[in-house]
Design a protein around this motif. Structure first.
Motif, short mmCIF file in Angstrom:
data_model
loop_
_atom_site.label_atom_id
_atom_site.label_comp_id
_atom_site.label_asym_id
_atom_site.label_seq_id
_atom_site.Cartn_x
_atom_site.Cartn_y
_atom_site.Cartn_z
N LEU A 34 -0.44 -63.45 -44.91
CA LEU A 34 -0.45 -61.99 -44.82
C LEU A 34 -1.87 -61.55 -44.53
CD1 LEU A 34 1.04 -59.27 -45.33
CD2 LEU A 34 0.44 -59.53 -47.74
N LEU A 39 -4.23 -58.12 -43.82
CA LEU A 39 -4.35 -56.66 -43.77
C LEU A 39 -5.78 -56.35 -43.35
CD1 LEU A 39 -2.58 -55.26 -47.00
CD2 LEU A 39 -1.67 -55.42 -44.67
N VAL A 58 -1.25 -67.39 -48.25
CA VAL A 58 -2.64 -67.02 -48.00
C VAL A 58 -2.66 -65.53 -47.64
CG1 VAL A 58 -4.70 -67.39 -46.59
CG2 VAL A 58 -3.18 -69.32 -47.13
N SER A 59 -3.49 -64.75 -48.34
CA SER A 59 -3.64 -63.33 -48.04
C SER A 59 -5.09 -63.06 -47.65
CB SER A 59 -3.30 -62.48 -49.27
OG SER A 59 -2.00 -62.76 -49.73
N VAL A 60 -5.27 -62.37 -46.53
CA VAL A 60 -6.62 -62.01 -46.09
C VAL A 60 -6.68 -60.49 -45.98
CG1 VAL A 60 -8.40 -62.30 -44.36
CG2 VAL A 60 -6.78 -64.15 -44.79
N LEU A 61 -7.69 -59.92 -46.60
CA LEU A 61 -7.82 -58.46 -46.65
C LEU A 61 -9.21 -58.04 -46.20
CD1 LEU A 61 -6.85 -55.62 -47.71
CD2 LEU A 61 -7.78 -56.29 -49.94
N TRP A 83 -4.96 -59.30 -58.78
CA TRP A 83 -4.06 -60.26 -58.15
C TRP A 83 -4.89 -61.15 -57.22
CZ3 TRP A 83 -2.66 -61.60 -53.20
CH2 TRP A 83 -1.50 -62.36 -53.08
N LEU A 130 -6.23 -65.66 -52.12
CA LEU A 130 -6.72 -64.37 -51.63
C LEU A 130 -8.11 -64.54 -51.05
CD1 LEU A 130 -6.88 -61.22 -51.39
CD2 LEU A 130 -7.76 -61.22 -53.75
N SER A 183 -8.28 -52.37 -52.61
CA SER A 183 -7.08 -52.39 -51.77
C SER A 183 -6.18 -53.59 -52.02
CB SER A 183 -7.48 -52.36 -50.29
OG SER A 183 -8.34 -51.28 -50.04
N VAL A 184 -6.54 -54.41 -52.99
CA VAL A 184 -5.74 -55.61 -53.27
C VAL A 184 -4.30 -55.25 -53.63
CG1 VAL A 184 -5.49 -57.51 -54.93
CG2 VAL A 184 -7.69 -57.10 -53.83
N LEU A 206 -1.81 -55.63 -50.89
CA LEU A 206 -1.25 -56.96 -50.64
C LEU A 206 -0.05 -57.22 -51.54
CD1 LEU A 206 -4.57 -59.02 -50.44
CD2 LEU A 206 -3.07 -58.44 -48.52
N ALA A 217 2.83 -55.51 -50.18
CA ALA A 217 3.31 -56.14 -48.94
C ALA A 217 4.08 -57.43 -49.23
CB ALA A 217 2.15 -56.41 -48.01
N TRP A 218 3.62 -58.22 -50.20
CA TRP A 218 4.37 -59.44 -50.55
C TRP A 218 5.71 -59.09 -51.17
CZ3 TRP A 218 3.76 -63.67 -48.21
CH2 TRP A 218 2.50 -64.15 -47.86
N ARG A 247 8.10 -58.37 -48.60
CA ARG A 247 8.58 -59.59 -47.95
C ARG A 247 9.53 -60.38 -48.85
NH1 ARG A 247 4.10 -63.05 -44.62
NH2 ARG A 247 3.18 -61.40 -43.37
N ARG A 284 8.78 -61.63 -51.82
CA ARG A 284 8.10 -62.66 -52.60
C ARG A 284 7.71 -62.12 -53.98
NH1 ARG A 284 6.32 -67.40 -50.12
NH2 ARG A 284 5.82 -67.87 -52.27
N LEU A 330 5.46 -63.99 -56.44
CA LEU A 330 3.99 -64.02 -56.36
C LEU A 330 3.32 -62.92 -57.17
CD1 LEU A 330 3.48 -64.50 -52.53
CD2 LEU A 330 3.36 -66.26 -54.29
#
Lengths: 383, 383
Positions: free
Chosen positions: A320, A322, A339-342, B32, B357, B366-367, B370, B373-374, B377, B379, B382
Motif C-alpha cells: 500500500l 500513500l 508493506v505500507s509506504v507513506l 500502527w 511501515l 497520517s498513519v 493507512l 486503507a488496509w 482492503r 485486512r 492487520l
C-alpha cells in the motif's frame, strides 16, 4: 518493459552454425539484499514475468541456437540452482568454473569447447545472464546480422540504440557502414568508450554515432581464440587444453590443473578494445529495449508506473502506497505480510526474509556501502 | 528520556489515603503497525526500558498507592494481557469493562468502587496507562501535592511545565496561587484550552500561565461522584449501583445489566471543563519530562539521537543507517533479521511480523490513513 514480444508468427528462428554462450557471474551487489553471493541477480525474477533473468535469457537464446548449442558458464556453487532453473540445459553444456577468472576466461572456455567440437568456423554469441530485453524478435534479427558479420572475420558487438543520454553505460562509437551480405545495418567500430558524464553522454546521443555497450559479443570461435592467442597466448593455450579434455573423463583433472593459473581479465580489455583499435570490430545496432538492471534505480525505471506510484515487484495486494512513488520488492516470503509506504517520494523498499532495505532511487548506487558495512559487522550471512 | 530516576534514597513514598486509577484504553492507531486493537500501545515497550508503558505506569504508581489501592480499568479483551503484565495487580482491582464507554465511565467506576470500599474521603488519582514520564520522584512530589489539594474539595490536575510551544497538546491556564498546606505549588485553574496553533502555543508558553494538559486528575471519590451526579445523575447512579455489587457475587450480573446503558463521555467534558468554569479546579505544576507518545514523530523525539542518526527501538545490532536519521522499530520477531536505511532523513521504519511501515516523521500524523486503507482492503487482521 516487462514481457517479451510474443506476437504470433514472428517467432525468432534458428541461426545455422550459431552457438549461444551465457556467462552467469557476478553477485549484483547493488541489488542487495535481493541479490547475494549465494543467490545472485541472474537467479531472480526482476520483471515480474514469472521467469528469472537467467530463464528469460534461455527463452530468448534457445530458439536461435537450439539447446544443443547453448552453453552456460558459471561458478560451481551455482550448479544446482542453474540446473533447476534450466531443465533443458545439456549436461555437457554447463561449464562450471572452479573459481572466478573474469569474463575472458569464461567466454574463452566456451569458445574453445565449441572450436573443439564444431571447428573454428562455429560462431558464438555471448550474452549476459542478467540483462533485460523487451523485444525478442528485434534481438533475434540483430543476432542474425551479427552472425553474418562475424563470418567475415570480425569481432562483432550488438550496440543498443540509446533511448536517452545514459551516464551509467559505456558506449560504442561507429565511423561508417560496412557492406556485409545479410547484415544491412552493420557498422565499423572506431572505439569503445567508458561511462561518460551526463553532458558528454548527451553529445554522444545527439551525434548518432554512439550506441550503448551491452557487452554482447558475436565472433567466430577460431577468430576469438586467434586474437586471444596474439594478446595472451598462455591463456589461449590453457583454455584449449581444457577444451580438448572437456568431453572426456579427463575434464575435471585438467580443469583443476589448468584453471587456477589462468589470468583474470575482462573480454573488453583482452579483445574488444585492442581489436577495435586495429579496425577489426563491427557493431550491429540493436533497436530493442535493453537494461543491465544495474541497481534499484534502473529497476524502478523498468517497472511500469514507478514514477507516479509505488510499483511492486511481488504481490501487489501486499503493498500500500500513500503519497509515495518508487519501488517495493515484496520478497519476505512470509504469507500475508504487508508493506505500507507513506509520504516518501522515489522510495526503494526491498523486503527479504533476513534483510530489509529502505532507501531512495537517488541513493541506489550507494547500496554497496551497506553490504560492506554489514560485512564489517561480521554479518557475512547477509551478503 | 528513557529511564526512571532511580537515585538511591529518593524513592517515592506511600501517600496515605491515596488510590491510583489507571484507565488502559485506546488502540493508539497512530502508532500502527506496532500498536493494534489486539495489542494496544500500553502493552508495548516504547522506550527500550524492557518494561511496557503499562508496566512502567505500575512501577511509578505502586510505590505511591500500594498494590491494594491500585485499580486498573480496561476492556475485557485485554484481561489476560494485563494480568500477565502486572502479576502484582489484585484480582478485585482489575475493572473489566464489557464495552468501551469513554473515560468518564471508566474513571467514575473506579471512583465508585473506592467510595464504596473506603468511603467518600478516599482520594484517587487517574493516570493514563500509555504515557511516558522520566522522573518518578518529581512525579511523586506532584501527586502528593495534588492529593493535599484534593483534600480541600478541589478537582486537581497535574499540568506539565512545557519544554516548548507544543501544538499537539491541550493546555491548562492558571490564574493565581492557592494556599494549601502540603501543596506549595498549587494554582487556581481558569480554564482548559484545546490544542492551539503554533503561534498561540508560543504565546501560552511565554506567558508562564499555561501548562500541558496531561489528563491527570486527582480528586476525592465523593467529590468526583458529587460533581458527576450534578452533571449526569443517571451515569453517577449507574456507576454507584455497579460499585455496590462489585465485591459480591452480583458483580457480573449488575455490570452486564447497567453498563450498556451508560453514557459515553470524556471526563474532560463531563467534569474538568464545567467544574473549572465554576472555579473548582486546581493545578499542581509537574516539572518532569512527560509525553503521551501520540505518534511516531513523538517517539522519535523521545529516543536519544534520532535527530542525528537512526535511533533504534529493539536490537541496535540489527539496524544499520547510512546518511539517515530518524527511527527504526526492529520488531519483526525474526532472529537475525536486519534493517538497513540509506539516505533517508527523518525516516520512520516499523518492522512487525505481518506489517512493515516506511514513512517519515513529517507524515506521522497520517498513519491512521493507512490503517483505514488496509481495513477497506479487508485486512482487518492487520489493524
Amino acid at each position: 518493459m516487462t514481457s517479451a514480444d510474443t506476437r504470433p508468427g514472428r517467432a525468432a528462428s534458428r541461426i545455422d552454425g550459431f552457438a549461444a554462450v551465457v556467462p552467469a557471474g557476478g553477485a549484483g551487489t547493488r541489488l542487495w539484499p535481493l541479490s547475494r553471493a549465494g543467490a545472485p541477480k541472474f537467479l531472480h525474477d526482476l520483471t515480474g514475468s514469472g521467469r528469472s533473468l537467467l530463464q528469460a535469457t534461455w527463452d530468448r537464446l534457445e530458439p536461435l541456437s537450439g539447446a544443443e548449442h547453448l552453453l552456460l558458464v558459471t561458478g560451481r556453487s551455482h550448479a544446482d540452482a542453474v540446473r533447476a532453473a534450466l531443465p533443458g540445459l545439456r549436461a555437457g553444456n554447463l561449464l562450471l568454473e572452479p573459481s572466478a577468472r573474469d569474463s575472458m576466461a569464461a567466454i574463452g572456455l566456451a569458445a574453445a569447447v565449441l572450436e573443439h567440437r564444431e571447428g573454428p568456423d562455429a560462431v558464438l554469441g555471448s550474452f549476459a545472464a542478467d540483462h533485460v530485453i523487451d523485444d525478442d524478435e528485434a534481438f533475434g534479427d540483430a543476432v542474425a546480422q551479427a552472425v553474418a558479420t562475424a563470418r567475415t572475420g570480425a569481432v562483432v558487438t550488438i550496440g543498443i540504440t540509446p533511448t536517452g543520454p545514459a551516464a551509467q553505460f559505456g558506449y560504442v562509437r561507429s565511423d561508417g557502414p560496412l557492406s556485409v551480405p545479410g547484415a544491412p545495418d552493420a557498422l565499423r567500430v572506431a572505439e569503445f568508450v567508458e561511462k561518460p558524464d551526463a553532458a558528454t553522454a548527451a553529445g554522444y546521443v545527439a551525434s548518432g554515432d554512439y550506441r550503448w555497450n551491452a557487452g554482447m559479443f558475436v565472433v567466430g570461435a577460431g577468430v576469438l581464440l586467434g586474437h586471444l592467442h596474439e594478446q595472451l597466448p598462455t591463456l589461449a593455450d590453457g583454455l584449449r587444453e581444457i577444451a580438448a579434455a572437456w568431453d572426456s573423463d579427463g575434464r575435471e583433472r585438467v580443469l583443476d590443473a589448468v584453471w587456477p593459473g589462468l589470468v583474470k581479465i575482462a573480454i573488453d580489455h583482452a579483445i574488444a578494445e585492442p581489436v577495435a583499435a586495429a579496425g577489426g570490430v563491427a557493431v550491429v545496432p540493436g533497436a530493442f529495449g535493453w537494461d543491465d538492471v544495474g541497481d534499484w534505480d534502473s529497476l524502478a525505471t523498468l517497472l511500469p508506473g514507478a514514477a507516479s506510484r509505488v510499483a511492486v515487484l511481488g504481490d501487489d495486494d501486499a503493498v500500500l502506497g500513500l503519497a509515495a512513488t518508487g519501488l517495493v520488492v515484496a520478497g519476505s516470503g512470509v504469507p500475508g505480510r504487508t508493506v505500507s509506504v507513506l509520504g516518501v517520494p522515489d522510495v526503494v523498499v526491498v523486503d527479504t526474509p533476513d534483510a530489509l532495505l529502505v532507501t531512495t532511487r537517488e541513493h541506489a548506487q550507494s547500496v554497496k556501502g551497506l553490504v560492506g558495512a554489514w560485512r564489517e559487522r561480521g554479518r557475512d550471512d547477509l551478503v
